[in-house]
Write a protein that holds these residues in place. Structure first.
Motif, mmCIF file in Angstrom:
data_model
loop_
_atom_site.group_PDB
_atom_site.id
_atom_site.type_symbol
_atom_site.label_atom_id
_atom_site.label_comp_id
_atom_site.label_asym_id
_atom_site.label_seq_id
_atom_site.Cartn_x
_atom_site.Cartn_y
_atom_site.Cartn_z
ATOM 1 N N SER A 48 0.830 -1.208 0.000
ATOM 2 C CA SER A 48 0.000 0.000 0.000
ATOM 3 C C SER A 48 0.862 1.255 0.000
ATOM 4 O O SER A 48 2.018 1.215 0.442
ATOM 5 N N GLU B 19 -10.634 0.988 -2.603
ATOM 6 C CA GLU B 19 -9.986 2.053 -1.812
ATOM 7 C C GLU B 19 -9.013 1.475 -0.800
ATOM 8 O O GLU B 19 -8.317 2.213 -0.100
ATOM 9 N N GLY B 20 -8.997 0.150 -0.653
ATOM 10 C CA GLY B 20 -8.108 -0.464 0.337
ATOM 11 C C GLY B 20 -8.833 -1.504 1.170
ATOM 12 O O GLY B 20 -9.882 -2.015 0.762
ATOM 13 N N LEU C 155 5.355 0.546 -3.355
ATOM 14 C CA LEU C 155 6.201 0.533 -4.552
ATOM 15 C C LEU C 155 6.638 1.958 -4.896
ATOM 16 O O LEU C 155 7.649 2.169 -5.528
ATOM 17 N N ALA D 93 2.561 -4.323 -7.448
ATOM 18 C CA ALA D 93 3.593 -4.115 -6.430
ATOM 19 C C ALA D 93 4.075 -5.467 -5.890
ATOM 20 O O ALA D 93 5.277 -5.690 -5.726
HETATM 21 C C1 4FV Z 1 0.299 0.570 -3.912
HETATM 22 C C2 4FV Z 1 1.499 1.287 -4.002
HETATM 23 C C3 4FV Z 1 -1.034 1.073 -4.271
HETATM 24 C C4 4FV Z 1 -4.031 1.592 -3.143
HETATM 25 C C5 4FV Z 1 -5.477 1.295 -3.095
HETATM 26 C C6 4FV Z 1 -4.362 -0.459 -4.256
HETATM 27 C C7 4FV Z 1 -3.460 0.715 -4.203
HETATM 28 C C8 4FV Z 1 -5.697 0.021 -3.838
HETATM 29 N N1 4FV Z 1 0.576 -0.642 -3.430
HETATM 30 N N2 4FV Z 1 2.500 0.454 -3.578
HETATM 31 N N3 4FV Z 1 1.712 2.528 -4.440
HETATM 32 N N4 4FV Z 1 -2.088 0.298 -3.889
HETATM 33 O O1 4FV Z 1 -1.167 2.146 -4.862
HETATM 34 O O2 4FV Z 1 1.917 -0.680 -3.249
HETATM 35 O O3 4FV Z 1 -6.244 -0.895 -2.975
#
Ligand code: 4FV
Length: 260
Positions: A92, A120-121, A137, A148
């Motif tokens: 994330s 959204e997570g 990432l 990622a």
């Molecule tokens: C992310 C990043 C990333 C956020 C919300 C996936 C997204 C959705 N993961 N490094 N930058 N994840 O943007 O690792 O769930």
């Protein structure tokens, strides 16, 4: 091939098919065939009990988008744990930035579980209860954690002895040294044909000299110079020995002389 440590990755993801990118091609694909690592794919949808196989819902407090439900993820992580999943990493933007040091740390672990968010997570209570660390990432928003997670797998699998086979990687060397890589050249000796290009068309002479020590010093000088120009943060984190310091000063002088 390979001296023993088989790394077991597990990914919790709504899009298991995406992982073909690391299982069916390139160095990671070949290393998988050679049994140097393994990948377990766990879809939270398989851990739902309602007829709509619901894995997300609207955020409390309102706002756009959806949030992944804790329940299906919790049950999926139970199953992964049963299968020897290792520490749980949630990918994330809120995580620590992935870097070479973290890659080397993960390359020393027998098993790692990668939790891939979507929407959204993920419900914060699941993260608190089941996530050991968060990794990012980079400072941008992806549509999911899968890309990622695959970057983590690709970078770690390259570190497994035997994974790179004969093609020991020069670029690998770079981050080990904490520097950016030097410029690389291959055939033809002159490209593009015909003069008058503002960008030199010739391969730097030293690389054609066969003089290994001069080649080593030229490459180190370029790596130091590029790092100074493009990533001064990396240079600040790196102690230079006298030889490196004088090579860098040589590079800086030349920059000044030709006004770059
Ligand atoms: C992310 C990043 C990333 C956020 C919300 C996936 C997204 C959705 N993961 N490094 N930058 N994840 O943007 O690792 O769930």
């Amino acid at each position: 091939m390979g001296s023993g440590l088989v790394i077991r990755f597990h990914a919790v993801t709504l899009f298991p098919e995406m992982f073909a990118a690391v299982t069916h091609s390139g160095i990671s694909g070949r290393a998988l065939e050679a049994g140097l690592w393994s990948l377990g794919l766990w879809n939270p949808r398989d851990f739902t009990s309602d007829r709509y196989r619901t894995v997300d819902d609207r955020p409390y407090g309102g706002g756009p988008g959806m949030v992944m439900l804790a329940g299906p993820l919790d049950r999926a992580l139970d199953a992964v744990k049963e299968a020897g999943g290792g520490k749980v990493i949630y990918l994330s933007p809120q995580g620590r930035k992935l870097d070479h040091a973290k890659v080397m740390e993960l390359a020393g672990r027998e098993a790692t579980t990668l939790l891939c968010g979507r929407y959204e997570g993920v419900d914060e209570r699941l993260i608190r209860r089941r996530v050991d660390e968060e990794l990012s990432l980079g400072d941008y928003v992806l549509s999911g954690g899968e890309l990622a997670a695959m970057a983590v797998i690709d970078a770690v699998v390259r570190q497994i002895p035997g994974a790179l086979g004969g093609e020991q990687s020069a670029v690998e060397e770079s981050f080990v040294q904490g520097l950016l890589d030097c410029p690389q050249y291959t055939r033809p000796e002159v490209w593009p044909e015909g003069e008058g290009e503002k960008v030199p068309a010739h391969v730097p002479g030293v690389l054609m000299s066969g003089h290994h020590e001069n080649i080593r010093r030229w490459r180190l000088k370029q790596a130091l110079g590029r790092t100074w120009l493009r990533r001064p943060d990396l240079l600040a984190a790196r102690k230079l020995n006298d030889d490196e310091q004088s090579l860098l000063e040589e590079f800086q002088r030349e920059c000044k002389e030709n006004g770059t």
